[in-house]
Scaffold this active site. Structure first.
Site, PDB file in Angstrom:
ATOM      1  N   SER A   1       0.838  -1.199   0.000  1.00 15.11           N
ATOM      2  CA  SER A   1       0.000   0.000   0.000  1.00 15.11           C
ATOM      3  C   SER A   1       0.866   1.239   0.000  1.00 15.11           C
ATOM      4  O   SER A   1       1.986   1.230   0.546  1.00 15.11           O
ATOM      5  CB  SER A   1      -0.851  -0.022   1.271  1.00 15.11           C
ATOM      6  OG  SER A   1      -1.400   1.243   1.518  1.00 15.11           O
TER       7      SER A   1
ATOM      8  N   TYR B   1      -1.840  -0.929  11.062  1.00 13.30           N
ATOM      9  CA  TYR B   1      -2.120  -1.494   9.731  1.00 13.30           C
ATOM     10  C   TYR B   1      -0.930  -1.244   8.805  1.00 13.30           C
ATOM     11  O   TYR B   1      -0.422  -2.174   8.145  1.00 13.30           O
ATOM     12  CB  TYR B   1      -3.394  -0.871   9.132  1.00 13.30           C
ATOM     13  CG  TYR B   1      -3.503  -1.099   7.642  1.00 13.30           C
ATOM     14  CD1 TYR B   1      -3.777  -2.356   7.125  1.00 13.30           C
ATOM     15  CD2 TYR B   1      -3.294  -0.050   6.730  1.00 13.30           C
ATOM     16  CE1 TYR B   1      -3.848  -2.573   5.758  1.00 13.30           C
ATOM     17  CE2 TYR B   1      -3.370  -0.252   5.360  1.00 13.30           C
ATOM     18  CZ  TYR B   1      -3.640  -1.514   4.879  1.00 13.30           C
ATOM     19  OH  TYR B   1      -3.699  -1.726   3.517  1.00 13.30           O
TER      20      TYR B   1
ATOM     21  N   LYS C   1       1.984  -3.785   6.701  1.00 19.34           N
ATOM     22  CA  LYS C   1       2.424  -3.749   5.286  1.00 19.34           C
ATOM     23  C   LYS C   1       3.938  -3.560   5.207  1.00 19.34           C
ATOM     24  O   LYS C   1       4.625  -4.201   4.399  1.00 19.34           O
ATOM     25  CB  LYS C   1       1.709  -2.618   4.531  1.00 19.34           C
ATOM     26  CG  LYS C   1       0.214  -2.847   4.345  1.00 19.34           C
ATOM     27  CD  LYS C   1      -0.087  -4.092   3.513  1.00 19.34           C
ATOM     28  CE  LYS C   1      -1.559  -4.372   3.378  1.00 19.34           C
ATOM     29  NZ  LYS C   1      -1.857  -5.693   2.825  1.00 19.34           N
TER      30      LYS C   1
HETATM   31  N1  LIG Z   1      -8.747  -1.071  -0.755  1.00 17.41           N
HETATM   32  C1  LIG Z   1      -7.742  -0.294  -0.460  1.00 17.41           C
HETATM   33  O1  LIG Z   1      -7.897   0.922  -0.281  1.00 17.41           O
HETATM   34  C2  LIG Z   1      -6.353  -0.848  -0.333  1.00 17.41           C
HETATM   35  C3  LIG Z   1      -5.258   0.020  -0.465  1.00 17.41           C
HETATM   36  C4  LIG Z   1      -3.967  -0.500  -0.335  1.00 17.41           C
HETATM   37  C5  LIG Z   1      -3.778  -1.859  -0.065  1.00 17.41           C
HETATM   38  N2  LIG Z   1      -4.859  -2.672   0.070  1.00 17.41           N
HETATM   39  C6  LIG Z   1      -4.639  -4.097   0.383  1.00 17.41           C
HETATM   40  O2  LIG Z   1      -5.166  -4.898  -0.647  1.00 17.41           O
HETATM   41  C7  LIG Z   1      -5.667  -6.127  -0.136  1.00 17.41           C
HETATM   42  C8  LIG Z   1      -7.093  -6.340  -0.611  1.00 17.41           C
HETATM   43  O3  LIG Z   1      -7.872  -5.218  -0.212  1.00 17.41           O
HETATM   44  P1  LIG Z   1      -9.437  -5.128  -0.476  1.00 17.41           P
HETATM   45  O4  LIG Z   1      -9.765  -3.686  -0.558  1.00 17.41           O
HETATM   46  O5  LIG Z   1      -9.830  -6.035  -1.567  1.00 17.41           O
HETATM   47  O6  LIG Z   1      -9.973  -5.666   0.926  1.00 17.41           O
HETATM   48  P2  LIG Z   1     -11.187  -6.652   1.250  1.00 17.41           P
HETATM   49  O7  LIG Z   1     -11.369  -6.632   2.733  1.00 17.41           O
HETATM   50  O8  LIG Z   1     -12.345  -6.350   0.394  1.00 17.41           O
HETATM   51  O9  LIG Z   1     -10.583  -8.066   0.794  1.00 17.41           O
HETATM   52  C9  LIG Z   1      -9.716  -8.817   1.612  1.00 17.41           C
HETATM   53  C10 LIG Z   1     -10.241 -10.239   1.661  1.00 17.41           C
HETATM   54  O10 LIG Z   1      -9.369 -11.032   2.467  1.00 17.41           O
HETATM   55  C11 LIG Z   1     -10.164 -11.888   3.295  1.00 17.41           C
HETATM   56  N3  LIG Z   1      -9.347 -12.226   4.464  1.00 17.41           N
HETATM   57  C12 LIG Z   1      -8.877 -11.397   5.424  1.00 17.41           C
HETATM   58  N4  LIG Z   1      -8.162 -12.087   6.315  1.00 17.41           N
HETATM   59  C13 LIG Z   1      -8.136 -13.380   5.898  1.00 17.41           C
HETATM   60  C14 LIG Z   1      -7.551 -14.567   6.404  1.00 17.41           C
HETATM   61  N5  LIG Z   1      -6.836 -14.572   7.532  1.00 17.41           N
HETATM   62  N6  LIG Z   1      -7.732 -15.718   5.723  1.00 17.41           N
HETATM   63  C15 LIG Z   1      -8.465 -15.731   4.577  1.00 17.41           C
HETATM   64  N7  LIG Z   1      -9.044 -14.632   4.057  1.00 17.41           N
HETATM   65  C16 LIG Z   1      -8.891 -13.477   4.715  1.00 17.41           C
HETATM   66  C17 LIG Z   1     -11.408 -11.075   3.603  1.00 17.41           C
HETATM   67  O11 LIG Z   1     -12.524 -11.873   3.966  1.00 17.41           O
HETATM   68  C18 LIG Z   1     -11.642 -10.341   2.289  1.00 17.41           C
HETATM   69  O12 LIG Z   1     -12.487 -11.063   1.413  1.00 17.41           O
HETATM   70  C19 LIG Z   1      -5.516  -6.038   1.392  1.00 17.41           C
HETATM   71  O13 LIG Z   1      -4.324  -6.707   1.754  1.00 17.41           O
HETATM   72  C20 LIG Z   1      -5.376  -4.552   1.634  1.00 17.41           C
HETATM   73  O14 LIG Z   1      -4.645  -4.267   2.811  1.00 17.41           O
HETATM   74  C21 LIG Z   1      -6.138  -2.207  -0.077  1.00 17.41           C
HETATM   75  O1  LIG Z   2     -15.610  10.331   5.003  1.00 15.87           O
HETATM   76  C1  LIG Z   2     -14.524  10.689   4.532  1.00 15.87           C
HETATM   77  C2  LIG Z   2     -13.510   9.747   4.202  1.00 15.87           C
HETATM   78  C3  LIG Z   2     -12.314  10.235   3.708  1.00 15.87           C
HETATM   79  N1  LIG Z   2     -12.116  11.576   3.550  1.00 15.87           N
HETATM   80  C4  LIG Z   2     -10.839  12.079   3.021  1.00 15.87           C
HETATM   81  O2  LIG Z   2     -10.616  11.508   1.770  1.00 15.87           O
HETATM   82  C5  LIG Z   2      -9.209  11.289   1.561  1.00 15.87           C
HETATM   83  C6  LIG Z   2      -8.994   9.830   1.197  1.00 15.87           C
HETATM   84  O3  LIG Z   2      -9.315   9.039   2.344  1.00 15.87           O
HETATM   85  P1  LIG Z   2      -9.483   7.449   2.285  1.00 15.87           P
HETATM   86  O4  LIG Z   2      -9.818   6.997   3.678  1.00 15.87           O
HETATM   87  O5  LIG Z   2     -10.408   7.077   1.203  1.00 15.87           O
HETATM   88  O6  LIG Z   2      -8.049   6.948   1.856  1.00 15.87           O
HETATM   89  P2  LIG Z   2      -6.613   7.176   2.549  1.00 15.87           P
HETATM   90  O7  LIG Z   2      -5.786   7.895   1.554  1.00 15.87           O
HETATM   91  O8  LIG Z   2      -6.729   7.750   3.889  1.00 15.87           O
HETATM   92  O9  LIG Z   2      -6.093   5.694   2.780  1.00 15.87           O
HETATM   93  C7  LIG Z   2      -6.324   4.590   1.921  1.00 15.87           C
HETATM   94  O10 LIG Z   2      -5.299   4.459   1.007  1.00 15.87           O
HETATM   95  C8  LIG Z   2      -4.012   4.308   1.559  1.00 15.87           C
HETATM   96  C9  LIG Z   2      -3.086   4.155   0.414  1.00 15.87           C
HETATM   97  O11 LIG Z   2      -2.753   5.419  -0.062  1.00 15.87           O
HETATM   98  C10 LIG Z   2      -3.935   3.123   2.513  1.00 15.87           C
HETATM   99  O12 LIG Z   2      -3.893   1.900   1.818  1.00 15.87           O
HETATM  100  C11 LIG Z   2      -5.099   3.104   3.473  1.00 15.87           C
HETATM  101  O13 LIG Z   2      -5.136   1.849   4.120  1.00 15.87           O
HETATM  102  C12 LIG Z   2      -6.394   3.320   2.761  1.00 15.87           C
HETATM  103  O14 LIG Z   2      -7.455   3.402   3.721  1.00 15.87           O
HETATM  104  C13 LIG Z   2      -8.527  11.707   2.869  1.00 15.87           C
HETATM  105  O15 LIG Z   2      -8.055  13.006   2.734  1.00 15.87           O
HETATM  106  C14 LIG Z   2      -9.656  11.673   3.889  1.00 15.87           C
HETATM  107  O16 LIG Z   2      -9.497  12.572   4.967  1.00 15.87           O
HETATM  108  C15 LIG Z   2     -13.105  12.495   3.850  1.00 15.87           C
HETATM  109  O17 LIG Z   2     -12.909  13.701   3.708  1.00 15.87           O
HETATM  110  N2  LIG Z   2     -14.284  12.018   4.339  1.00 15.87           N
END
Ligand SMILES: NC(=O)c1ccc[n+]([C@@H]2O[C@H](COP(=O)([O-])OP(=O)(O)OC[C@H]3O[C@@H](n4cnc5c(N)ncnc54)[C@H](O)[C@@H]3O)[C@@H](O)[C@H]2O)c1
Ligand SMILES: O=c1ccn([C@@H]2O[C@H](COP(=O)(O)OP(=O)(O)O[C@H]3O[C@H](CO)[C@H](O)[C@H](O)[C@H]3O)[C@@H](O)[C@H]2O)c(=O)[nH]1
Length: 351
Positions: free
Chosen positions: A134, A158, A162
């Site tokens: 991330s 969190y 990572k």
């Molecule tokens: N969505 C974002 O903003 C974002 C940003 C950066 C990184 N990531 C990373 O990308 C990955 C996927 O994110 P996402 O948005 O699809 O999240 P998500 O929660 O939708 O998907 C994650 C999946 O993993 C499963 N899971 C969690 N723990 C598990 C375990 N111990 N065993 C088996 N399954 C398990 C959950 O049930 C879920 O279906 C995550 O590792 C997350 O940290 C997400």
């Molecule tokens: O209700 C809300 C939610 C978010 N924000 C703002 O929107 C921007 C984006 O916020 P997000 O929570 O959507 O995303 P972040 O950039 O904070 O973080 C996300 O992206 C990151 C990667 O850049 C990490 O992976 C993190 O785990 C994931 O939550 C921020 O300025 C936040 O303050 C609002 O104003 N109102």
């Protein structure tokens, strides 16, 4: 464009937001896919929708396994019955706020789960991994755009999972150079499949901007809190690099192809972003335009721990993976709205 030899990919967390979109693309590209997911943050309906989207023939190449990475036996069972060419490892917990209140849950799930996965992969000599990292590993970047060789920092438990998992990957590769590991640092994934059949469906009140906006648009929440309007940015709100989840999905295909093709890949990190910074207020107005809905906002104090502006340098992924994001914020909002409008309660039938 299918692959000439059918490769078998294990996708952990494949029922989740990014996982489902990536599985659709993997199947369309000719890969065979096994998902392992404990459905902690997802529902089986999401996998049913994936099958519906790819059709009956490609669905035969998709297998779902209910299992938890914290139980080594659940992983072992899969490797004992088939050979995997590579693993895409999405499974993990991702809520920043929850991780601050309950770090042990995050360390247990994200670290122990991943270590079990590496152990089992090593045992069965499957040494290719694409890992979901991330942009959080850049902390509050001093310079933008973020380059892959910047110093890494964690801002919360969190983020620490990572960062630790990136370090663990580098150590494993240093000790056993036959591993090939790609660390993909996602920026802010948003949007949905263009069909509107799969999308993000967070449990409870969303933490992230776009799911929150989407729930305001369908009337589930009254207004959006805009966290921070005094940042030194063009309109005072914070800037992020939003990336369409289908672009992200294709980034995983590019990473897999690189793993298979390049024995010298080692353990390498790539940013997956667009390189474009968009403010919160710009995102709100793009969504209003796409949906035709007014999003009431409340200008609120900054959210603790938030950075002012974060966006990616995309050069390394472009040059080495041959991948570049295609979609802009208008398409992200169009597809997010399409998903929200046809599934106002996500995968639930009704509230
Ligand atoms: N969505 C974002 O903003 C974002 C940003 C950066 C990184 N990531 C990373 O990308 C990955 C996927 O994110 P996402 O948005 O699809 O999240 P998500 O929660 O939708 O998907 C994650 C999946 O993993 C499963 N899971 C969690 N723990 C598990 C375990 N111990 N065993 C088996 N399954 C398990 C959950 O049930 C879920 O279906 C995550 O590792 C997350 O940290 C997400
Ligand atoms: O209700 C809300 C939610 C978010 N924000 C703002 O929107 C921007 C984006 O916020 P997000 O929570 O959507 O995303 P972040 O950039 O904070 O973080 C996300 O992206 C990151 C990667 O850049 C990490 O992976 C993190 O785990 C994931 O939550 C921020 O300025 C936040 O303050 C609002 O104003 N109102």
């Amino acid at each position: 464009m299918g692959s000439s030899v059918e490769q078998n990919i294990l996708v952990t967390g494949g029922a989740g937001f990014i996982g489902t979109h990536t599985v659709v693309q993997l199947l369309k590209e000719g890969f065979k896919v096994s998902i392992i997911d404990n459905l902690d943050n997802s529902v089986i309906e999401a996998v049913d929708r994936v099958r519906e989207l790819v059709g009956p023939d490609l669905s035969k190449k998709l297998e779902f396994n209910l299992g938890d990475l914290r139980n080594k036996g659940d992983i072992e069972k899969l490797f004992a019955k088939q050979r995997f060419d590579a693993v895409i490892h999405f499974a993990g917990l991702k809520a920043v706020g929850e991780s601050v209140g309950n770090p042990r849950r995050y360390f247990d799930n994200n670290l122990v789960g991943t270590i079990n996965l590496y152990e089992t992969m090593a045992k069965y000599n499957c040494k290719m991994m694409v890992f979901s990292s991330s942009a959080t590993v850049y902390g509050q970047p001093e310079k933008i755009p973020c380059m892959e060789d910047f110093e890494l920092k964690a801002m919360n438990p969190y983020g620490r999972t990572k960062l630790f998992l990136e370090e663990i990957a580098r150590d494993i590769h240093a000790a056993e150079p036959d591993w090939r590991i790609v660390l993909l640092r996602y920026f802010n994934p948003v949007g949905a499949h263009e069909s509107g059949r799969i999308g993000e469906d967070p449990k409870g009140i969303p933490n992230n901007l776009m799911p929150y906006i989407q729930q305001v648009a369908v009337g589930r929440l009254p207004e959006l809190n805009v966290y921070g309007h005094d940042y030194p940015t063009k309109d005072g709100s914070a800037v992020r690099d939003y990336i369409h989840v289908m672009d992200l999905a294709d980034g995983h295909i590019a990473a897999l192809r690189k793993l298979f093709a390049d024995p010298k890949i080692g353990c390498t990190a790539y940013n997956l972003g667009t390189g474009q910074g968009t403010s919160v207020l710009e995102m709100v107005s793009a969504f209003e335009k796409a949906s035709g809905k007014k999003i009431p906002i409340k200008l609120s104090p900054r959210r603790p721990g938030d950075a002012t502006a974060v966006y990616a340098s995309t050069e390394k992924a472009e040059k080495e993976l041959g991948w570049k994001a295609m979609y802009g914020v208008d398409e992200m909002c169009r597809d997010q709205w399409n998903w929200a409008n046809s599934n106002p309660w996500g995968y639930q039938k009704k509230h």
